[in-house]
Scaffold this motif. Structure first.
Motif, PDB file in Angstrom:
ATOM      1  N   HIS A 266       0.868  -1.192   0.000  1.00 42.57           N
ATOM      2  CA  HIS A 266       0.000   0.000   0.000  1.00 42.57           C
ATOM      3  C   HIS A 266       0.893   1.227   0.000  1.00 42.57           C
ATOM      4  O   HIS A 266       2.089   1.141   0.297  1.00 42.57           O
ATOM      5  CB  HIS A 266      -0.886   0.026   1.252  1.00 42.57           C
ATOM      6  CG  HIS A 266      -0.116   0.289   2.511  1.00 42.57           C
ATOM      7  ND1 HIS A 266       0.653  -0.672   3.137  1.00 42.57           N
ATOM      8  CD2 HIS A 266       0.064   1.421   3.244  1.00 42.57           C
ATOM      9  CE1 HIS A 266       1.248  -0.157   4.210  1.00 42.57           C
ATOM     10  NE2 HIS A 266       0.909   1.120   4.292  1.00 42.57           N
TER      11      HIS A 266
ATOM     12  N   ASP B  19       0.726   5.161   1.836  1.00 38.76           N
ATOM     13  CA  ASP B  19      -0.054   5.870   2.847  1.00 38.76           C
ATOM     14  C   ASP B  19      -0.828   7.003   2.182  1.00 38.76           C
ATOM     15  O   ASP B  19      -0.372   7.570   1.195  1.00 38.76           O
ATOM     16  CB  ASP B  19       0.870   6.432   3.930  1.00 38.76           C
ATOM     17  CG  ASP B  19       1.556   5.326   4.730  1.00 38.76           C
ATOM     18  OD1 ASP B  19       1.170   4.151   4.594  1.00 38.76           O
ATOM     19  OD2 ASP B  19       2.488   5.647   5.491  1.00 38.76           O
TER      20      ASP B  19
ATOM     21  N   HIS C 230       4.794   0.200   0.004  1.00 37.35           N
ATOM     22  CA  HIS C 230       5.608  -0.520   0.983  1.00 37.35           C
ATOM     23  C   HIS C 230       4.784  -1.655   1.573  1.00 37.35           C
ATOM     24  O   HIS C 230       3.569  -1.723   1.384  1.00 37.35           O
ATOM     25  CB  HIS C 230       6.148   0.428   2.060  1.00 37.35           C
ATOM     26  CG  HIS C 230       5.129   1.318   2.700  1.00 37.35           C
ATOM     27  ND1 HIS C 230       4.566   2.403   2.054  1.00 37.35           N
ATOM     28  CD2 HIS C 230       4.543   1.289   3.930  1.00 37.35           C
ATOM     29  CE1 HIS C 230       3.710   3.001   2.856  1.00 37.35           C
ATOM     30  NE2 HIS C 230       3.658   2.331   4.008  1.00 37.35           N
TER      31      HIS C 230
END
Ligand SMILES: CC(C)(COP(=O)(O)OP(=O)(O)OC[C@H]1O[C@@H](n2cnc3c(N)ncnc32)[C@H](O)[C@@H]1OP(=O)(O)O)[C@@H](O)C(=O)NCCC(=O)NCCSC(=O)/C=C/c1ccc(O)c(O)c1
Ligand SMILES: O=C(O)CCC(=O)C(=O)O
Ligand SMILES: [Fe+2]
Length: 361
Positions: free
Chosen positions: A232, A234, A291
């Motif tokens: 994903h 952020d 990440h």
């Protein structure tokens, strides 16, 4: 050491009930001593495997002791453009504060399930305080091996009333102590976008809301079959991430499609990453990079991200300064809470979230 739990989990609905409804989390499963991973945690092959780990690559480590040095500013902007991730040392956040928040994280997850479940989505008296497991279990095809507590900051009064007493003060102190670092990083990043002065409106757009999560990744019986957190990026402006000394955070590298770079724990360092909101506001100049976190077969791991965000009611889009020289906008204006809801209501799917804000012709 937590007391052994003597129950048997016969099928997948028992597991769901135990982990989610009773609030034992995956920590409870781990401490039961289960010998194999329950099937709902088995991730599809492509999500487990990292085809290329680049052992010789690393994200930059920036020494912040010379705050005002132009070289430090250059390193920050370069890292934000090239990697979207960097670590900072000599960052001004007292190491005692970092140690305290790590200890408080263990304190919260060490509470009995009956205490933690009071903060679950179903029981919490506010949406701003949420204890949960995995990411969005109701929509995920395979669950993640992680428990978390998520705290959306509104005021000291609300935190005093609603946040778990076992970790409240330490988390508030960590947030307060990180503020100088956050403001300094944003000042540097903005300057390079020709935003020379961060006025009140911009400050609010960049940092108007803050969410702090505490994450717990317990020892996993078959770490190679699952993930701690799936791929994903952020949705924040930027994230200030404290990790312990276990390791397991990987960042998508620049070398071809599937290259991953480990973020090695450095004692006293803090990891900084650019989030989608800043990628959008910088019109793509700063990168919010995918990440993921692996599961671990021999150590429990914790991490504490502070997500610094626009306010839910803000419209976000490329800042006018980024378009002043005739650059074409690649993102449209979107309501930030719509963006965040879009992210939270589906399973992790890497960088696809940002398409929500892309201008399509
Ligand atoms: C988040 C919202 C939209 C919530 O507003 P609210 O009015 O409470 O909306 P809502 O309709 O109740 O919630 C929207 C949905 O998000 C889900 N959700 C809300 N908070 C969380 C949370 N902390 N964790 C997971 N899901 C959540 C809910 O489950 C809702 O879905 P549904 O259950 O109603 O279908 C609002 O507070 C907002 O806009 N905040 C802006 C600031 C912000 O919080 N930004 C997010 C930064 S977090 C970030 O950048 C990354 C987080 C992350 C990454 C990987 C993980 O694996 C992980 O667990 C978390
Ligand atoms: O645990 C970590 O190191 C990273 C967690 C993460 O990516 C997140 O919570 O958004
Ligand atoms: Fe993340």
């Amino acid at each position: 050491m937590a007391p052994a739990i003597s129950i048997s989990l016969n099928d997948s609905s028992d597991v769901t009930d135990f982990v989610i409804k009773q609030g034992h989390g995956v920590k409870g499963l781990s401490e039961m001593g289960i010998k194999s991973l329950p099937e709902q945690y088995i991730q599809p092959l492509e999500e487990r495997l990292m085809t290329r780990i680049e052992p010789q690559e690393s994200i930059p480590v920036i020494d912040m002791s010379k705050w005002d040095d132009a070289q430090v500013a250059n390193s920050i902007c370069d890292a934000a453009e090239k990697w979207g991730f960097f670590q900072v040392v000599n960052h001004g956040v007292p190491l005692q504060v970092l140690d305290d928040v790590k200890r408080a994280t263990y304190g919260f997850f060490g509470l009995p399930a009956a205490e933690k479940i009071k903060y679950s989505k179903e029981n919490s008296s506010s949406n701003n305080v949420r204890f949960g497991t995995s990411f969005t279990p109701q929509v995920e095809k395979a669950l993640e091996w992680k428990d978390y507590l998520s705290l959306f900051y509104v005021s000291e009064e609300e935190a005093a009333a609603l946040w778990p007493p076992v970790c409240k003060d330490q988390i508030l102190e960590y947030m307060k102590s990180s503020k100088f670092l956050i403001d300094h990083l944003l000042q540097v990043l903005m300057k390079s976008l020709n935003v020379n002065q961060i006025d009140e409106t911009k400050q609010s757009l960049l940092t108007g809301s803050v969410r702090t999560n505490i994450n717990y990744y317990p020892i996993c019986p078959n770490p190679e079959l699952t993930v701690g957190v799936g791929r994903h990026s952020d949705v924040s402006t930027l994230t200030v991430l404290l990790q312990d000394n276990v390791g397991g955070l990987y960042v998508r590298g620049n070398e071809g499609e599937d290259s991953w770079i480990h973020v090695p724990p450095i004692n006293g360092a803090i990891v900084i990453n650019i989030g989608d909101a800043l990628q959008i506001m910088s019109n793509g100049r700063y990168r919010s990079v995918e990440h993921r976190v692996t599961a671990n077969g021999s150590s429990n791991r914790i991490s504490v991200p502070i997500f610094v965000n626009p306010r839910p009611q803000d419209m976000i889009g490329p800042l006018p300064e980024t378009l002043a020289n005739g650059e074409k906008p690649i993102y449209k204006q979107v309501l930030y809470s719509d963006y965040v809801k879009h992210f939270f209501r589906k399973a992790h799917d890497g960088k696809n979230t940002v398409d929500f804000a892309k201008i399509t012709n």
